[in-house]
Scaffold this motif. Structure first.
Motif: not given
Length: 398
Positions: A192-203, A205-220
């Motif tokens: 899962x960490x590998x998929x999250x890293x991939x979505x951080x570089x290339x978002x 339209x899926x749930x992993x990208x949405x949750x990664x975006x929450x972390x990247x944009x707000x660090x919440x």
């Protein structure tokens, strides 16, 4: 105080709650029990008491907040949930984590997934028909449908499904050494960490990208919280609904109620709610709650540091909440069951599970109206070593 009773209680059939649960519920007071691992716990079986425990701030899920070491947690296994899990936190952390996930599982958003789920279900039935009877409904339909839906939602490659099966098996088995369970968790976390890293570089339209975006944009979300959340969603979406599809179809075929759904498909939403109430899923009731402040429950004084297990299947058979509770009534209208839990920790994926179960029964009833068991009911074998009940295989024909 009497010696704690060994728990879980034995049952005549995996899909039939133990008669000891009924006796405990009629006794009204919580029962002192002991599981294989950890300290004794209080077993709650009455509907009213169950809802109270699951919603009252006097009970929590965070063992560290309750001051309970992992080795003392009453459970079926010696491995405790990580402290940053959505399932093992209390407010305010739980409120913050749940808010992220709930936005992805609103009834409106889930309803938008229904057409895609129907397409998956029909494709799976096409495959079963193409290969011809008999077929294993567990492998060919019950497991495959929710796996494909959750993989689509998360954005996980379906080709990796065999890996998920291995990891989910390791996390849900009760007879594995702790080292093996931990290895499965670590491997799934790394994936899962590998998929999250991939979505951080290339978002995408899926749930992993949405949750990664929450972390990247707000660090919440912390990194550990993100991975724990993704792991929990994948395992829950992989196993629990899949198990109930097979359980529901077995009961419907064994009792002759399946034919009613083929002639009256409008009954299916109500039937799903009744089956959720009627069919026990988890072998241990609910996850352990920890008493945070002194409280009285059913005439018993519970003190901080003590532990409580809510038996959802017993609460769902309480005659004080349900008319003729031991009868499977597919037309039952007043059905406030607690199959998804209650309160703060109520299953966040309840809407998704409902939709998938409705789609599964609707598709089978429409496409395979002559569906029936290919073996006598007593010849169906069941998993006895898992947290979630379901048949090892369900041979069917049509």
């Amino acid at each position: 105080m009497l010696k704690p009773l060994p728990f879980p209680f034995p049952a005549d059939h995996p899909l039939c709650p133990s008669s000891l649960l009924g006796a405990a519920r009629r006794g009204r007071a919580p029962v002192h029990v002991r599981l294989d691992h950890g300290d004794p716990a209080w077993l709650v079986t009455r509907y009213e008491d169950a809802r109270h425990v699951l919603s009252s701030p006097a009970f929590g899920r965070d063992r560290q907040r309750a001051g309970i070491p992992a080795a003392r947690v009453a459970g079926l296994r010696s491995v405790d949930l990580p402290s940053h899990s959505l399932f093992s936190t209390d407010p305010p952390d739980h409120t913050r984590l749940r808010r992220f996930v709930y936005r992805m599982f609103t009834p409106r958003r889930v309803e938008g997934l229904r057409d895609g789920a129907h397409k998956i279900a029909n494709r799976l039935v096409d495959s079963m028909i193409g290969e011809g009877p008999p077929a294993d409904l567990v492998a060919g339909f019950g497991l495959a449908l929710p796996v494909e839906v959750i993989c689509d939602l998360l954005g996980v490659p379906l080709a990796d499904r065999p890996l998920f099966s291995v990891w989910a098996d390791g996390l849900l088995r009760m007879d594995l050494p702790a080292e093996r369970v931990i290895t499965c968790m670590e491997e799934l976390n790394a994936y899962m960490a590998g998929l999250a890293a991939e979505r951080a570089d290339e978002p995408a339209d899926d749930l992993i990208s949405a949750l990664v975006r929450e972390r990247v944009e707000g660090d919440r979300l912390t990194g550990d919280e993100l991975i724990s959340m993704l792991r929990s969603l994948l395992v829950a979406g992989h196993e629990t609904t899949a198990s109930q599809i097979s359980n529901f179809v077995f009961l419907l075929l064994r009792g002759g109620d399946y034919a009613r759904l083929t002639t009256d498909p409008g009954l299916i939403p109500t039937a799903v709610e009744e089956l959720l109430r009627y069919v026990p899923l988890i072998t241990q009731g609910s996850m352990t709650r920890f008493v945070l402040e002194e409280v009285e429950l059913g005439g018993v004084r519970l003190r901080p540091g003590e532990q409580v297990i809510v038996e959802l299947s017993a609460a769902n058979r309480d005659a004080n909440a349900f008319t003729d509770p031991d009868a499977l009534d597919l037309r039952r209208e007043d059905n406030p069951h607690v199959a998804f839990g209650h309160g703060l920790h109520r299953c966040v994926g309840a809407a998704l599970a409902r939709m998938e179960l409705q789609v599964a029964l609707t598709t089978l009833a429409a496409r395979l109206p002559g569906l029936r068991l290919a073996v006598p009911p007593d010849d169906v074998s069941w998993h006895a070593d898992r947290l979630v009940r379901h048949p090892k295989a369900l041979p069917v024909t049509w």
